[in-house]
Design an enzyme around this catalytic site. Sequence first.
Site, PDB file in Angstrom:
ATOM      1  N   HIS A 125      -7.811  -5.468  -0.320  1.00 59.12           N
ATOM      2  CA  HIS A 125      -6.628  -4.705   0.088  1.00 59.12           C
ATOM      3  C   HIS A 125      -6.141  -5.119   1.474  1.00 59.12           C
ATOM      4  O   HIS A 125      -4.939  -5.171   1.730  1.00 59.12           O
ATOM      5  CB  HIS A 125      -6.949  -3.205   0.070  1.00 59.12           C
ATOM      6  N   SER A 167       0.829  -1.191   0.000  1.00 57.54           N
ATOM      7  CA  SER A 167       0.000   0.000   0.000  1.00 57.54           C
ATOM      8  C   SER A 167       0.875   1.256   0.000  1.00 57.54           C
ATOM      9  O   SER A 167       1.635   1.482  -0.934  1.00 57.54           O
ATOM     10  CB  SER A 167      -0.961  -0.047   1.203  1.00 57.54           C
ATOM     11  N   ASP A 171      -8.539  -6.077  -4.782  1.00 59.21           N
ATOM     12  CA  ASP A 171      -8.215  -4.789  -4.159  1.00 59.21           C
ATOM     13  C   ASP A 171      -8.995  -3.668  -4.851  1.00 59.21           C
ATOM     14  O   ASP A 171      -8.878  -3.480  -6.060  1.00 59.21           O
ATOM     15  CB  ASP A 171      -6.706  -4.542  -4.287  1.00 59.21           C
TER      16      ASP A 171
END
Length: 348
Positions: free
Chosen positions: A322, A139, A293
């Site tokens: 995610h 991320s 995601d």
Amino acid sequence: MNDYYTQDVHGPYETIDIGRLELEEGGVLEHCMLAVATHGTLNAARDNVILIPTWYSGTSKIMEQAYIGPGRALDPARYFIVVVNQIGSGLSISPSNAPAAIAGARFPKVRIGDDVRAQHRLLTEHFGIERLALVVGGSMGAQQTYEWAVRYPDMVERAAPIAGTACNTEHDFLFAETLSEAITTDPGFDDGGYTGPEAVAAGLKRHAKLWTVMGWSTEFFRAGRHRALGFEDMQAFVDQFMTGYFGPMDPNNLLCMAWKWQRGDVGRHTEGRLPEALGRITARTYVMPISHDMFFPPSDCLAEQQLIAGSEFRPLVSIDGHLALFGTDPNWMSDLDRNLKELLSLPA
């Protein structure tokens, strides 16, 4: 002081002062304090180093718990693993722990590039490290991984951006905007002058609900994964897990990180020309999105991977979306380890 950001909760880590850091947006951190956790031993050649930058809201503790261990790809018996908590995380210098003159809403704007320059100074000046066997992060950690590979190509031998992009999309910018507005629209936020997270409890709960909607996937709930994780129903999952996670956090810290996240873009090194920026990468690179995601979908990651010479596209499947990054899906974690071991076995 917020008791959430302590050694008891997130330790062990060491706080290191890397000195004065001038920021891209014009501000200054006179004493840039970085919270750093290390695992393993630096070898004599100083070439067994793995750097892990942290993601939004995450700290070095989740990396230790979910990603590092004997027999894993990130094995402290083989590597010297350095986990650096990003600026704004609450452990490194952040709105919640900064000197009074820049504390809270007065904290200067920080970019991904500022984090990476601070980490570079830490590694080279404090540890005497000139080569990185691997930079790996998920991320916002992926954003920092890309920044490392573009900014310091001669230092990064391998790169593994997981569930993140080199240039944040307009769609993802809006996603993050809703997360921030959930906090700032709470009357208790008081333009950042609140007395503590409890004063912004309603905003933090809205923030947690949005993460529940977007961080996991529709398939996650359809399959009852929230029940498999030990929660009676979706409401219990929101209240106990998601709100329990975000509720103790400092709102200004979250906003500091969200602002960085929204503006992550290695193209600023080349006047906005992303292909040229990604063309600077010489590291052996595995781009690893998560199949479900909704923040950084595989299609966004593939478009960038195709611009990186010699890179490979290694999507990892998980309906956890995610937030598979939390380590909730054992199959996903096994696939990630397998890919990282393979990447680390390749010649630099």
